[in-house]
Enzyme design. Structure first.
Site, PDB file in Angstrom:
ATOM      1  N   ALA A 170       0.831  -1.206   0.000  1.00  0.00           N
ATOM      2  CA  ALA A 170       0.000   0.000   0.000  1.00  0.00           C
ATOM      3  C   ALA A 170       0.865   1.256   0.000  1.00  0.00           C
ATOM      4  CB  ALA A 170      -0.939  -0.002   1.203  1.00  0.00           C
ATOM      5  N   ASP A 171       1.924   1.266   0.787  1.00  0.00           N
ATOM      6  CA  ASP A 171       2.817   2.427   0.842  1.00  0.00           C
ATOM      7  C   ASP A 171       3.585   2.605  -0.459  1.00  0.00           C
ATOM      8  OD1 ASP A 171       2.728   3.341   3.760  1.00  0.00           O
ATOM      9  OD2 ASP A 171       3.084   1.200   3.976  1.00  0.00           O
ATOM     10  N   VAL A 172       4.167   1.515  -0.934  1.00  0.00           N
ATOM     11  CA  VAL A 172       5.025   1.598  -2.113  1.00  0.00           C
ATOM     12  C   VAL A 172       4.213   1.993  -3.347  1.00  0.00           C
ATOM     13  CG1 VAL A 172       6.503   0.257  -3.659  1.00  0.00           C
ATOM     14  CG2 VAL A 172       6.700  -0.027  -1.181  1.00  0.00           C
ATOM     15  N   GLY A 429       2.122   5.115   6.856  1.00  0.00           N
ATOM     16  CA  GLY A 429       3.421   4.510   6.670  1.00  0.00           C
ATOM     17  C   GLY A 429       4.121   5.007   5.432  1.00  0.00           C
TER      18      GLY A 429
END
Length: 429
Positions: A170-172, A429
């Site tokens: 999700a962050d990347v 994050g």
């Protein structure tokens, strides 16, 4: 030349992963990035493994960025940020929705002073709406948007208990999506002369990046048929020399099983009642796997086997650790791994860039900075005198680890920067 974004200035308010990766992508493409870090540092500095104050996790997302540390709770500090943003092309932030607005540093305020500014905000669920204030780290977002459900359902009895993914997709993905949106906004600005705000949701990004979403959203029932491009259906085999490798095609799927039969010159397998349907192949998959494995053992080496699989339009990949990959001829050719100083006398090996340009040269990764390491240099460039900088340091508006003067001269292992207690104010994050 230093990349296609040479001359673009980025102010990076972000921390941990999604925002830092976005800003690092822009830096990798040639932009200048100034990271603003509060007195309580980016939590990723504390990740393991680490040298004091400089973890590999932090270095991977922030190497090459200059770092200033500003305490926005001190009078006069906000004006420092405004000075940076007045001359910036891009601001990146991934605080909880509304956090920077509390300091009057939201898009509306900054754009009134700098109409060309592109302001990218990354949150779990967006700047507005019913979930705007929720904390959002990758495992939680994975669970909310069906990624974890998909994995648990797919692996079924192979899992002793529900598990989330080991990587922060999700962050990347959100950081990458934000970088793409910023590049689009830069193009629009080149036409209109005006910047804009960009609202990036980790949840919406993950949904958009899920190539299997159409199955769940439309309640399709595939029965015994696995997804034709389902990565979790790729079988593992042992190579002629004992290598472990995977083949990017399901043995069970009706669209992919014929590829194996073609590569093996075994058209008879398609007529065998044990393998003639997906449900039959699923029931007899262990036997089918053994037939393929025995065929693999007839090859003298992996290169010959790879050529045969290639004829059948099947891709294969040897199971390697990243350390093993770094020693391959391909990694050397591509520049896939680069080294940066760990700031304590050693180095970190980090991923290189995913692009090669025909007309631009990308600079090597720069050194990761300690908190506030570039305070004085940056604000001198913004026309602050040494006396003014001294006063800002004395007031606490500008802060830095007290041993940074020594670190700037030498990366001695004996230097241990002071760590402050985390304030827990950030959420994404």
């Amino acid at each position: 030349m230093a990349g296609p974004l040479e001359g673009i200035k980025v102010v990076d308010f972000s921390r941990v992963l999604a925002g830092p990766l976005c800003a690092r992508t822009l830096l990798d493409l040639g932009a200048e990035v100034i990271k603003i870090e509060p007195p309580n540092p980016d939590v990723s500095r504390l990740a393991f493994p680490q040298a004091p104050g400089m973890s590999g996790y932090y270095a991977q997302q922030n190497a090459g960025k200059r770092n200033v540390s500003i305490d926005l709770n001190v009078p006069g500090a906000r004006e420092l940020v405004l000075k940076l943003c007045d001359e910036a092309d891009i601001v990146v932030e991934n605080f909880r929705a509304g956090t920077l607005g509390f300091f009057d540093l939201d898009y509306d305020v900054l754009a009134e002073r700098n109409p060309r500014l592109i302001y990218a905000s990354i949150t779990g669920y967006g700047q507005a709406g019913p979930w705007r204030s929720r904390m959002a780290y990758a495992p939680a977002v994975h669970a909310e948007v069906g990624l974890t459900h998909h994995s648990v359902r797919h692996y079924g009895d192979a899992l002793a208990a529900p598990r989330s993914d080991s990587l922060s997709h999700a962050d990347v993905y959100a950081g990458t999506a934000a970088a793409i949106a910023i590049l689009a906004a830069l193009h629009r600005r080149s036409i209109t002369g005006i910047g804009q705000a960009i609202d990036v949701s980790m949840a919406a990004t993950l949904l958009a990046m899920n190539e299997r979403a159409h199955v769940d959203l439309n309640h399709f029932e595939l029965g015994s048929e696995p997804a034709i491009l389902g990565a979790t259906d790729t079988p593992f085999f042992t190579g002629p020399g004992g290598e472990t490798f995977t083949v990017a095609a399901s043995l069970v799927g009706s669209a992919t099983f014929p590829w194996y039969a073609h590569a093996m010159r075994r058209a008879d397998l398609e007529d065998d009642p044990r393998f003639s349907t997906a449900s039959a192949r699923l029931e007899n998959r262990h036997l089918l796997h053994q037939i393929v494995q025995d065929w693999i053992y007839t090859f003298p080496d992996m290169a010959t086997l790879d050529a045969q699989f290639d004829e059948g339009k099947i891709a294969m990949g040897e199971l390697r650790s990243m350390a093993e990959l770094a020693e391959t001829d391909w990694a050397d050719y591509w520049g896939a791994v680069q080294e940066v100083p760990d700031r304590h006398g050693g180095t970190y090996r980090l991923p290189g860039r995913p692009w090669h340009f025909s007309r631009d040269r990308l600079e090597p990764l720069g050194r990761p900075a300690f908190r506030g390491e570039d305070n004085r240099q940056v604000f001198r460039e913004y026309a602050f005198s040494d006396a003014e900088i001294d006063a800002l340091e004395k007031s606490g508006a500008l802060v830095a680890d007290p041993v940074l003067g020594d670190i700037a001269v030498s990366d001695r292992a004996s230097v241990v920067p002071v760590m402050n207690e985390l304030d827990g104010s950030s959420n994404n994050g």
